[in-house]
Structures are given as C-alpha cells and as structure tokens.
Design a protein around this motif. Structure first.
Motif, PDB file in Angstrom:
ATOM      1  N   THR A  97       0.761  -1.203  -0.071  1.00  0.00           N
ATOM      2  CA  THR A  97       0.183  -0.125   0.099  1.00  0.00           C
ATOM      3  C   THR A  97       0.960   1.218  -0.094  1.00  0.00           C
ATOM      4  O   THR A  97       1.881   1.356   0.781  1.00  0.00           O
ATOM      5  CB  THR A  97      -0.770   0.030   1.219  1.00  0.00           C
ATOM      6  OG1 THR A  97      -1.799  -1.278   1.405  1.00  0.00           O
ATOM      7  CG2 THR A  97      -1.686   1.217   1.306  1.00  0.00           C
ATOM      8  N   VAL A  98       0.614   2.180  -0.705  1.00  0.00           N
ATOM      9  CA  VAL A  98       1.245   3.543  -0.821  1.00  0.00           C
ATOM     10  C   VAL A  98       0.303   4.642  -0.580  1.00  0.00           C
ATOM     11  O   VAL A  98      -0.587   4.606  -1.271  1.00  0.00           O
ATOM     12  CB  VAL A  98       2.067   3.844  -2.388  1.00  0.00           C
ATOM     13  CG1 VAL A  98       2.655   4.924  -2.351  1.00  0.00           C
ATOM     14  CG2 VAL A  98       2.797   2.334  -2.670  1.00  0.00           C
ATOM     15  N   GLN A  99       0.841   5.607   0.194  1.00  0.00           N
ATOM     16  CA  GLN A  99      -0.097   6.575   0.951  1.00  0.00           C
ATOM     17  C   GLN A  99       0.801   7.907   0.942  1.00  0.00           C
ATOM     18  O   GLN A  99       1.959   7.898   1.306  1.00  0.00           O
ATOM     19  CB  GLN A  99      -0.650   6.180   2.128  1.00  0.00           C
ATOM     20  CG  GLN A  99      -1.629   7.166   2.613  1.00  0.00           C
ATOM     21  CD  GLN A  99      -2.132   6.672   4.143  1.00  0.00           C
ATOM     22  OE1 GLN A  99      -1.497   6.846   5.073  1.00  0.00           O
ATOM     23  NE2 GLN A  99      -3.265   6.111   4.388  1.00  0.00           N
ATOM     24  N   ALA A 100       0.194   8.943   0.382  1.00  0.00           N
ATOM     25  CA  ALA A 100       0.572  10.369   0.362  1.00  0.00           C
ATOM     26  C   ALA A 100       0.943  10.753   2.043  1.00  0.00           C
ATOM     27  O   ALA A 100      -0.197  10.851   2.548  1.00  0.00           O
ATOM     28  CB  ALA A 100       0.067  11.174  -0.456  1.00  0.00           C
ATOM     29  N   VAL A 101       1.960  11.231   2.308  1.00  0.00           N
ATOM     30  CA  VAL A 101       2.380  11.632   3.488  1.00  0.00           C
ATOM     31  C   VAL A 101       2.021  13.286   3.613  1.00  0.00           C
ATOM     32  O   VAL A 101       1.509  13.777   4.601  1.00  0.00           O
ATOM     33  CB  VAL A 101       3.746  11.317   4.108  1.00  0.00           C
ATOM     34  CG1 VAL A 101       4.322  11.973   5.411  1.00  0.00           C
ATOM     35  CG2 VAL A 101       4.028   9.927   4.489  1.00  0.00           C
ATOM     36  N   MET A 102       2.346  13.663   2.561  1.00  0.00           N
ATOM     37  CA  MET A 102       1.951  15.105   2.083  1.00  0.00           C
ATOM     38  C   MET A 102       1.461  15.158   0.730  1.00  0.00           C
ATOM     39  O   MET A 102       1.464  14.442   0.265  1.00  0.00           O
ATOM     40  CB  MET A 102       2.911  16.161   2.351  1.00  0.00           C
ATOM     41  CG  MET A 102       4.193  15.914   1.425  1.00  0.00           C
ATOM     42  SD  MET A 102       5.596  16.735   1.702  1.00  0.00           S
ATOM     43  CE  MET A 102       6.439  16.276   3.168  1.00  0.00           C
ATOM     44  N   PRO A 103       0.865  16.604   0.573  1.00  0.00           N
ATOM     45  CA  PRO A 103       0.369  16.600  -1.065  1.00  0.00           C
ATOM     46  C   PRO A 103       1.412  16.204  -1.928  1.00  0.00           C
ATOM     47  O   PRO A 103       2.660  16.451  -1.799  1.00  0.00           O
ATOM     48  CB  PRO A 103       0.230  18.186  -0.915  1.00  0.00           C
ATOM     49  CG  PRO A 103      -0.305  18.599   0.469  1.00  0.00           C
ATOM     50  CD  PRO A 103       0.504  17.792   1.120  1.00  0.00           C
ATOM     51  N   SER A 104       1.136  15.316  -2.865  1.00  0.00           N
ATOM     52  CA  SER A 104       1.982  14.499  -3.670  1.00  0.00           C
ATOM     53  C   SER A 104       1.562  14.723  -5.115  1.00  0.00           C
ATOM     54  O   SER A 104       0.394  14.547  -5.484  1.00  0.00           O
ATOM     55  CB  SER A 104       2.426  13.264  -3.221  1.00  0.00           C
ATOM     56  OG  SER A 104       2.848  13.231  -1.769  1.00  0.00           O
ATOM     57  N   THR A 105       2.700  14.808  -5.932  1.00  0.00           N
ATOM     58  CA  THR A 105       2.148  14.614  -7.403  1.00  0.00           C
ATOM     59  C   THR A 105       3.097  13.382  -8.218  1.00  0.00           C
ATOM     60  O   THR A 105       3.910  13.033  -7.977  1.00  0.00           O
ATOM     61  CB  THR A 105       2.924  16.020  -8.175  1.00  0.00           C
ATOM     62  OG1 THR A 105       2.456  16.941  -7.511  1.00  0.00           O
ATOM     63  CG2 THR A 105       2.512  15.984  -9.709  1.00  0.00           C
ATOM     64  N   MET A 106       2.162  12.634  -8.928  1.00  0.00           N
ATOM     65  CA  MET A 106       2.584  11.471  -9.560  1.00  0.00           C
ATOM     66  C   MET A 106       2.473  11.819 -11.103  1.00  0.00           C
ATOM     67  O   MET A 106       1.482  12.399 -11.619  1.00  0.00           O
ATOM     68  CB  MET A 106       1.784  10.321  -9.313  1.00  0.00           C
ATOM     69  CG  MET A 106       1.990   9.751  -7.756  1.00  0.00           C
ATOM     70  SD  MET A 106       3.583   8.792  -7.729  1.00  0.00           S
ATOM     71  CE  MET A 106       3.376   8.205  -5.999  1.00  0.00           C
ATOM     72  N   VAL A 107       3.401  11.163 -11.809  1.00  0.00           N
ATOM     73  CA  VAL A 107       3.227  11.195 -13.479  1.00  0.00           C
ATOM     74  C   VAL A 107       2.751   9.440 -13.734  1.00  0.00           C
ATOM     75  O   VAL A 107       3.481   8.865 -13.130  1.00  0.00           O
ATOM     76  CB  VAL A 107       4.403  11.368 -14.325  1.00  0.00           C
ATOM     77  CG1 VAL A 107       4.249  11.069 -15.686  1.00  0.00           C
ATOM     78  CG2 VAL A 107       4.628  12.809 -14.089  1.00  0.00           C
ATOM     79  N   ALA A 108       1.472   9.410 -14.104  1.00  0.00           N
ATOM     80  CA  ALA A 108       1.101   7.850 -14.242  1.00  0.00           C
ATOM     81  C   ALA A 108       0.818   7.685 -15.744  1.00  0.00           C
ATOM     82  O   ALA A 108       0.652   8.483 -16.804  1.00  0.00           O
ATOM     83  CB  ALA A 108      -0.053   8.098 -13.655  1.00  0.00           C
ATOM     84  N   VAL A 109       0.999   6.295 -15.853  1.00  0.00           N
ATOM     85  CA  VAL A 109       0.853   5.860 -17.478  1.00  0.00           C
ATOM     86  C   VAL A 109       0.149   4.656 -17.401  1.00  0.00           C
ATOM     87  O   VAL A 109       0.657   3.761 -16.514  1.00  0.00           O
ATOM     88  CB  VAL A 109       2.057   5.814 -18.136  1.00  0.00           C
ATOM     89  CG1 VAL A 109       3.397   5.074 -17.501  1.00  0.00           C
ATOM     90  CG2 VAL A 109       1.868   5.505 -19.554  1.00  0.00           C
ATOM     91  N   HIS A 110      -0.792   4.403 -18.034  1.00  0.00           N
ATOM     92  CA  HIS A 110      -1.492   3.169 -18.212  1.00  0.00           C
ATOM     93  C   HIS A 110      -0.770   1.985 -18.795  1.00  0.00           C
ATOM     94  O   HIS A 110       0.032   2.084 -19.699  1.00  0.00           O
ATOM     95  CB  HIS A 110      -2.895   3.022 -18.978  1.00  0.00           C
ATOM     96  CG  HIS A 110      -3.760   2.176 -18.507  1.00  0.00           C
ATOM     97  ND1 HIS A 110      -3.636   0.926 -18.954  1.00  0.00           N
ATOM     98  CD2 HIS A 110      -4.744   1.815 -17.603  1.00  0.00           C
ATOM     99  CE1 HIS A 110      -4.789  -0.099 -18.561  1.00  0.00           C
ATOM    100  NE2 HIS A 110      -5.434   0.875 -17.800  1.00  0.00           N
TER     101      HIS A 110
END
Length: 233
Positions: A97-110
């Motif tokens: 499980t991965v959870q944001a500890v603070m506001p976080s930005t991800m680049v995602a690709v399917h």
C-alpha cells in the motif's frame, strides 16, 4: 485525487527530474498528472495494478499488511521514485500500500500504453532496471537494520521522516493517516510500549505531545537517537 493532462507542466517536471529521454515521444500524450492530498492512497495492497507511477513531488509512505491485519512500514519515498514497476514487469497485483504523507504529485501511465510504446524503448527499460535493482539493494539493507534496532530508534526515525518542514510538526489527524495504534503496528511494537517511548521522548525534551500533534522540539537530538533516518532514503 485530481487527475489532469497538462503537457506544459508535464514537460517541465520531466525536465526537472532529467527524464527527457525516458519516455518515447509516442507515449507522452498518454501521460497523466495525478495530485494526491495528505492521507490519500495511491495504490492498495492486493489491488489490480493498471498504472505505473513516477513520484515527482511530495513524499509517500510504503507499507505492507499481514493476513492478521498488522501493518509494517517499509519506507518513505521522495522524488524521484517509481511505484508499480515490479507489478508492471511481473503482471501482478500491487505488493504494498502506498499513501501520500503530504500533498504529492505523480506522473502516471496506463499499462496498455507502456506495452504499446514502451517495451521497445531502451531508455525506459534501463530506467526501470535501475529503479528495481536499487529497491532490492535498499530492501536487503533495511531488513537487517530494522530487525537490529530498538523501538526508540525506529520511532525517532519515523517522526523525522513524517514531520512537515522546518516546524517539525507531526499531525496525528486525520485518523486514517496518523493513529498512534497504526503507528505502533507500522513500527512493529505494541500501543502501550509506543506510549512509553513517546512519554520518555517528552520527558527528555525531544518532542512535545499535544492534542492531535506531536511537535519535534530538538531535531538534532532526535537525529542522534535515530542514528540515521532509516525510514527515508
């Protein structure tokens, strides 16, 4: 989670993290920007993995949960980090499980776009290989370190990892992020023992406990107790 397609910002983040050659040109239109608030889950253990995520801003927490429901913290991650790489390569559900500890930005690709445009792109494959091998190296060191250190060391490191900025504030709200019972599970100890260690830290002037907040009062001494920030690379 807020999802957007912002080519200009995407290009800026990719340049900032020196990833200009990682993604092939054909893949770029399919890249997404995902914004997560503190406490939001990026992925959950056992869920079907459909996306590869690259952390480009903020901080995330990675933990695993046993069949009995006990949680164990594995690490905190800051940019640049990849989530879902092993799952993509193996075709398996999410391992942790991965959870944001603070506001976080991800680049995602399917995965479907990775399969179509990425599998024959050597810079992307090399990038994933470097990430995966580094993870296995860190995990080997971490397992030995975590087993050999007392709760005082683990708690000090945990507090340093999740404290926000220079203020050293560690919020225990909202409940799904920082419940002390969950922290005890994450650190592999009992709630009662965790409270004893927190009380000792307060008595020694390292932290101050208020309603919903743990405030780091002496960061330097807490670093000494931690002996190195083991929950953060």
């Amino acid at each position: 989670m807020k999802e957007s397609r912002d080519p200009e910002r995407l290009r800026s983040l990719i340049r900032e993290h020196q990833m200009e050659h990682v993604f092939p040109e054909e893949l770029e239109p399919h890249l997404l920007l995902c914004e997560y608030e503190q406490g939001e889950s990026i992925c959950k253990q056992g869920e079907t993995a459909e996306y590869l995520y690259v952390l480009v801003g903020g901080k995330i927490k990675v933990f695993t949960t046993s069949p009995e429901g006990r949680a164990l913290i594995l690490s905190f991650k800051t940019p640049l980090e990849v989530i879902g790489d092993i799952e993509y390569i193996q075709g398996n559900p999410f391992i942790n499980t991965v959870q944001a500890v603070m506001p976080s930005t991800m680049v995602a690709v399917h995965h479907r776009w990775l399969n179509k445009y990425g599998q024959s792109h050597p810079p992307l494959l090399q990038f994933l290989l470097q990430i995966v091998t580094r993870k296995f190296y860190i995990k080997s060191n971490f397992m030995s370190f975590n087993l050999m250190h007392p709760v005082e060391v683990r708690l000090a490191s945990y507090l340093l990892s999740v404290s926000q900025g220079d203020s050293g504030a560690f919020a225990t709200d909202p409940p799904d992020v920082f419940q002390l019972s969950d922290i005890a599970n994450l650190l592999g100890t009992s709630y009662r023992h965790l409270n004893r260690v927190i009380h000792k830290f307060c008595k020694d002037g390292l932290i101050e406990r208020r309603r919903g907040i743990i405030l780091i009062k002496n960061r330097e001494k807490l670093f000494e107790v931690a002996g190195g920030n083991i929950y953060e690379e």
